[in-house]
Structures are given as structure tokens and as C-alpha cells.
Design a protein around this motif. Structure first.
Motif, PDB file in Angstrom:
ATOM      1  N   PRO A 500      16.764   5.724  55.272  1.00 10.90           N
ATOM      2  CA  PRO A 500      15.999   6.975  55.143  1.00 10.90           C
ATOM      3  C   PRO A 500      14.586   6.905  55.722  1.00 10.90           C
ATOM      4  O   PRO A 500      14.146   7.851  56.383  1.00 10.90           O
ATOM      5  N   GLU A 504      13.423   8.978  59.035  1.00  9.44           N
ATOM      6  CA  GLU A 504      12.361   9.977  58.961  1.00  9.44           C
ATOM      7  C   GLU A 504      11.368   9.799  60.113  1.00  9.44           C
ATOM      8  O   GLU A 504      11.005  10.752  60.800  1.00  9.44           O
ATOM      9  N   ARG A 645      16.376  12.021  49.172  1.00 10.49           N
ATOM     10  CA  ARG A 645      17.690  12.004  49.807  1.00 10.49           C
ATOM     11  C   ARG A 645      18.730  12.601  48.884  1.00 10.49           C
ATOM     12  O   ARG A 645      19.591  13.356  49.289  1.00 10.49           O
TER      13      ARG A 645
END
Ligand code: XCC
Ligand code: SF4
Length: 649
Positions: A500, A504, A645
Motif C-alpha cells: 500500500p 501510493e 485500505r
């Protein structure tokens, strides 16, 4: 020839290579994958590094019963000496490549470059500034000539330190100075190391090992760095470019030309020549639909990162490419071109043409490339391939369909632009992402493939684990091509796999989590990137403090050893997929795996399993983060990210 127990899928990773390796067996062709089996009984003395043939009182081999050579050399001396000789060879290869480029650059600066010219004026001027050459208000020819002379001098400096070292962080330079391993001129380092490993000269393994790192530094912060700098000036600084990779890039109806080796100059001209209307017409008249130019190994990487020319494969695919039956000509220059190529080619219509006077192979035609008429020469070479198209035997052709899309060309400049935008180009966003823990650290995965292991296996497994765990991966050489074939070099497909935090960052910037930085000499770009991170601030004041690791998973070349050594000497821990030939000396082993930590802040680690390597890397990154005091934030931030998430879902 392949035996009963030979399973193609155990030897190579991707489907295209599996299919072609099966075809090799059907066609009765020997490849490195079958020859490696016939070399299975490896010499134990060679593997341990305790065979010495440096003088003719020997060869001597160290055993329990005979712990000393005739001259009295023990295992430590012999292992260290042999190791240094490998490192010298790596330095020599990269730096001779650099020398050819600098000599060409000088001709260009003098106005005798013919088809070659200064393509990247910005790169020229920024290099001049780095070396403190006055460029303001001066013509590019004058600046270029000063720079060419300075760089040429880097080879022959006698009692002065390499100027290019000044591109390293100051603290790093201080470390080398204190250890007395600041290299002098490149050629002097080669000569001195060969002298010191001669019979009866340097015997203290510790002194020899210091020379190992000094020699390696003359590559990473000398020869290789110079090669990248000059290539950028002459051929352009790479920026992100789309292309495709794997054997499927070969055309079924086009004339296929493969360039293979390392030196980019000739292939740069070939890139121009294939687009020439005269050539296109010539190819059509021959009954083809045009010319497909593609590459193998690092020549491929060079023209990929600058022109988006497709990559047919990495090191272990050079023979497979010919076995597709669809290659009219393979043009070889220097390094990593197997001597088996003409024999493999003789089973098909493929012609192997060598173009470097340094490198001839029996069975390969030699083409004298005329520098003064480079473009005409390149066209003649292409016409040989076109003329050979009619000899292609359709019954022998099987081109696998795989041709994965990719984005390559991440020079340090390009990364800066991606991170900061055209007007604020900087590494700040990357440093911030590392400090905040969105990115855990940087890992450079480099080097070859090796038939002793399943091709690309280690590289691909490790890369995907790292990306999943928020590590930004930079790549060069054949390791980069492995990721290309795996589809890991596209922002789209790789982002689906990224953790994640990394995702990003990459999404915000539009960059893939695996960055292809170029060829083997471009490993110096990884040092350059490390330096930028240091200069940007917040992650320590030398490269050894950055959470960064280098990996050579499937290495085979002496060049890879030299690269690994200059990484460690520059403060970057290095994971090796298999050990050096040093196991005959515990002391040398300890020197590389432990003592170096005190000297450089980094050392070697051997991890034969990619999962084990992954764990080790994460540990090293964690440790660096802890030392920098940025670890706390990580956990908190990742928590946030995880929550977010879950909300997304
Ligand atoms: Fe050669 Fe550079 Fe190794 Fe590939 S990775 S097998 S050295 S081509 Ni540098
Ligand atoms: Fe043997 Fe010494 Fe000669 Fe090496 S240098 S071959 S160990 S006698």
C-alpha cells in the motif's frame, strides 16, 4: 545434448524460453543448459579458490596434507590473490568499454565525430560543472574537449586520485582516504593489482583485500561512472520510454537483427540506419515487411533506455534467440557473447557477425565497421541481414508469442523529474516517503542469469516479495530484463502487486515500483542515486546510512564481482545468490562478511534462497531505519495505511 531427466521448465522461468528450450532439444542443439550438466563435477579446488597457477613451480593446490604451495603461500594468500584477479578483470572490462567511449567523445569534441555528435548538451554542461570545468559562455565543443581530456586522464593518472571520486558523498571519500584505498588512475589500478598478485609480491590477505576494494572503486566511481556519463552526452540521457521484451519481439515477417554485447556506439548508429528509407525499401524488395532491430544483454539495455528498442532476452536467452530460427543476423561486440553462438547458428540460417577487433570467434564473420562512414557501414551491415532473409527456413521457425510491455529509462535525472516535476526536480519526495515509512527502503537488484540455477527464478521471486512489502526496487543488466519479461516494469501491472505505501507513492508520481536504470555500467547510476538521497538530507550523511541493499541473485561474470565489491565499499550491503570462489579461506570469508562492516558500514551476505534473501534484506533495512530513528513512524503509518485500505474495500 539434453538427457532424459532434463525438464525445460526446471531450467528457465518464462514460457517463451521453456518452449524454445524444448525446441532446442527437438532440433538437437546443445545449449548452455545442456552443457552445464556436463560440467557438473566441478573442481573443488577451483570452487574454494585454493588452486594457484600464478607461477610454474605449481600449479599448487591446498589440502590438509599440503597446506602450503611450493613458495609457502597459504590458503588465505592464494584465495585473496585469486579473488583480486577476478575483481581486476571486472574493472578492466567496464573501463575499457568506458575508454572507447571517451576516445570517441574526444573525436566528437575535436569535430571528427562523423555520424556521432553531442546529443545531450545539458548532460555535457552538468558533467562539466561536476568536474569544475568552466562552461559558462563557452562553446559546447570547447567544454567537451576539456571534459574529454579530463576523462581520458582518469585512465592514466599516476599519483593523483581519480577525479570522478569527487562525485561521491564527502564522508564516503573520507572513509576511503583513511583506509588508504583511494584509487589512482584506472589503468594504474589494473597494472598494480596484477603486479601485486604476481608470484612473491603481496601476501598478507588483508592488504590484498584492501586492494580488492580500491580496484573495485576505480570501476564504480571511475570506469563505469565515466561510461554512463559519456554515453549520456553522446547518445542522450535516458528518460522513461515504453517498449516490449522477450523472444516474441522477433517479427515473423520482418528481417530480424539482434545486437548483443555491451558497447552502445555501433548500435546507436544501427538504430538510425534501420529507419532509413533506403533500408526499408531494400527490406521490402527482399520480400519482408521491414526490419526488426532488437537486443540481448546490455547492448539491448543501452538502446532500450534511450530509444525504446525492444529486448529479445537476457544473457541465457542468447542461444535461444537463434533457436527460434527467425534471426537473420546477430551482431556481437564485447562481453557476455558466448563462444557457442556460431555453432548454434550453423543449424539455422543465422549469421553471427562480430564487430569489435577485440572480440573474434571462430565461425563468426567479422565486419570492419568504418568509423568514418558509420551510417553507410551500418546500412551495409543491415543489408547483409536483409540478403539473408531469403534463407530463413519456415520449417525451422518457431517464435514464441510472449512480448511483455515495459517502461525503462530511469536515469537519476529522470527519477528526479518524476519525483519533483520539471521545475522542482529533486529527490525530496523519495526521502520523505522513506522517512514516513511508506517506502521501507531501496533495493538494487543487478547482474546476470546463470544456468547453474533456474533462469530468472531467484530474481523474480525476490522482486515480487520486495515490491509487495513496500520496497522500491531499482534494476540494471540482465536482472532488469528478467523483470521486464515478467511484466514488472509497467506501472499498471506492477502496481497491482505493490504494497500500500509503495503503491501510493508510485501512483501519485506515475512510476513503476521497479525502475530499470540501464546496463551493467549503469550500476554507477545506483551509486549516483544513493548520493542524491544523501545530499537531499534526512537519511544520514553517507550512503551506508540509507536503508538500501544491493543484490546479485544469479550473477556469473567477474564484472558482477567488481560491482558487488564497489557497492560494499560504498556502504551498500550486498546479498549474493551464490558465494564467490573463496570458501578455502575462512579469513577471507570473514573479511568479506564481517570485517567490511567496520570498514565501510556494509558487508556481504550469501543467501542461496530468495525467501531467505528477502528476510535478510528486510532485517538490514529495519536496522538502518532504527539507527536513523525513523522506525517508529513506520509502524504507525503502515497501520493508517492498512486501515485506509480496508475502508477502500
Ligand atoms: Fe552480462 Fe551486462 Fe551479467 Fe548480463 S548482467 S550477463 S555481465 S549482460 Ni551486468
Ligand atoms: Fe604454487 Fe606459490 Fe607458484 Fe602459486 S605462486 S603456483 S602457490 S609456488
Amino acid at each position: 545434448m539434453a538427457n532424459e531427466s532434463f525438464k525445460a521448465e526446471d531450467r528457465v522461468w518464462d514460457d517463451a524460453s521453456v518452449a524454445t528450450l524444448i525446441k532446442a532439444a527437438e532440433d538437437g542443439i546443445d545449449t548452455c543448459f545442456s552443457r552445464v550438466d556436463s560440467q557438473k563435477n566441478r573442481c573443488k579446488f577451483g570452487t574454494d579458490g585454493i588452486c594457484c597457477r600464478i607461477c610454474h613451480m605449481g600449479p599448487c593446490r591446498i589440502t590438509k596434507k599440503a597446506p602450503k604451495g611450493v613458495c609457502g603461500a597459504d590458503a588465505d594468500t592464494i584465495v585473496a590473490r585469486n579473488f583480486l584477479r577476478e575483481v581486476v578483470a571486472g574493472l578492466a572490462a567496464h573501463s575499457d568499454h568506458a575508454r572507447h567511449l571517451v576516445l570517441r567523445f574526444k573525436k566528437v569534441a575535436e569535430g571528427n565525430g562523423n555520424s556521432f555528435q553531442i546529443k545531450d548538451e545539458r548532460a555535457l554542461r552538468s558533467a562539466a560543472r561536476l568536474y569544475k570545468i568552466e562552461e559558462n559562455g563557452r562553446s559546447s565543443e570547447h567544454v567537451a574537449l576539456d571534459l574529454a581530456n579530463l576523462l581520458l586522464n582518469e585512465f592514466s593518472l599516476q599519483e593523483e586520485s581519480l577525479k570522478t571520486l569527487c562525485l561521491a558523498p564527502e564522508k564516503q571519500q573520507g572513509i576511503w582516504k583513511n583506509l588508504g584505498i583511494t584509487p589512482y588512475g584506472i589503468d594504474r589500478m589494473v597494472v598494480e593489482s596484477m603486479h601485486r598478485t604476481n608470484m612473491g609480491v603481496d601476501h598478507d590477505y588483508r592488504n590484498i583485500m584492501l586492494q580488492v576494494f580500491r580496484t573495485a572503486l576505480a570501476d564504480g566511481w571511475g570506469g563505469s561512472r565515466i561510461a554512463s556519463i559519456v554515453s549520456d552526452i553522446l547518445f542522450g540521457t535516458p528518460s522513461p520510454v515504453r517498449s516490449r521484451s522477450n523472444l516474441g519481439v522477433l517479427g515473423a515477417e520482418t528481417v530480424n537483427i539482434l545486437v548483443h554485447g555491451h558497447e552502445p556506439a555501433l548500435s546507436e548508429i544501427l538504430v538510425l540506419a534501420v529507419q532509413d528509407p533506403e533500408i526499408i525499401q531494400y527490406a521490402k524488395d527482399a520480400g519482408s515487411k521491414g526490419v526488426t532491430l532488437a537486443g540481448i544483454c546490455c547492448t539491448a539495455n543501452e538502446i532500450l533506455i534511450r530509444h525504446g528498442i525492444p529486448v529479445a532476452g537476457n544473457f541465457l536467452q542468447q542461444e535461444l534467440a537463434i533457436i527460434t530460427g527467425a534471426v537473420e543476423v546477430m551482431i556481437t561486440d564485447v562481453q557476455c557473447c558466448m563462444p557457442s553462438l556460431p555453432e548454434v547458428a550453423s543449424a539455422y540460417h543465422t549469421q553471427i557477425i562480430s564487430t569489435s577487433d577485440l572480440a573474434k570467434t571462430i565461425g563468426a564473420a567479422h565486419f570492419n565497421f568504418d568509423d568514418d562512414k558509420a551510417l553507410d557501414s551500418a546500412k551495409d551491415l543491415i543489408k547483409i541481414a536483409i540478403d539473408n532473409f531469403k534463407n530463413r527456413d519456415p520449417d525451422k521457425v518457431a517464435i514464441p508469442s510472449a512480448a511483455k510491455p515495459l517502461v525503462a529509462g530511469f536515469s537519476v535525472d529522470a527519477i528526479k523529474y518524476m519525483l519533483g516535476g520539471k521545475f522542482r526536480a529533486s529527490f525530496r519526495p523519495l526521502n520523505d516517503a522513506i522517512i514516513q515509512g511508506r517506502i521501507k527502503g531501496l533495493v538494487g537488484i543487478v547482474g546476470c542469469s546463470n544456468p547453474r540455477e533456474r533462469m530468472d527464478n531467484y530474481t523474480n521471486i525476490l522482486t515480487s516479495e520486495l515490491v509487495k512489502n513496500n520496497v522500491l526496487v531499482v534494476k540494471t543488466g540482465c536482472a532488469a530484463i528478467a523483470s521486464a519479461k515478467e511484466g514488472m516494469l509497467t506501472p499498471e501491472s506492477a502496481l497491482a502487486q505493490a504494497g500500500p505505501g509503495l503503491r501510493e507513492v508510485c501512483e501519485a508520481i506515475g512510476m513503476p515500483p521497479v525502475l530499470h536504470m540501464g546496463s551493467c555500467v549503469d550500476n554507477s547510476r545506483i551509486l549516483e542515486a544513493g548520493t542524491e538521497v544523501v545530499l537531499e538530507g534526512g537519511l544520514g550523511d553517507d550512503i551506508s546510512q540509507i536503508p538500501a541493499v544491493g543484490v546479485a541473485p544469479e550473477w556469473m561474470s567477474e564484472k558482477a564481482i567488481t560491482i558487488a565489491c564497489y557497492f560494499v565499499a560504498s556502504g551498500i550491503d550486498v546479498i549474493l545468490g551464490h558465494p564467490f570462489f573463496i570458501s578455502g579461506s575462512e579469513k577471507v570469508g570473514k573479511y568479506l562478511n564481517e570485517d567490511t562492516k567496520d570498514l565501510f558500514g556494509a558487508s556481504f551476505h550469501v543467501c542461496e534462497d530468495p525467501h531467505e534473501a528477502f528476510k535478510r534484506i528486510m532485517k538490514i533495512l529495519e536496522k538502518s531505519r532504527k539507527k536513523l530513528g525513523i522506525n517508529k513512524k513506520v509502524e504507525r503509518k503502515l497501520y493508517d495505511m492498512k486501515d485506509r485500505r480496508e475502508l477502500d474495500v
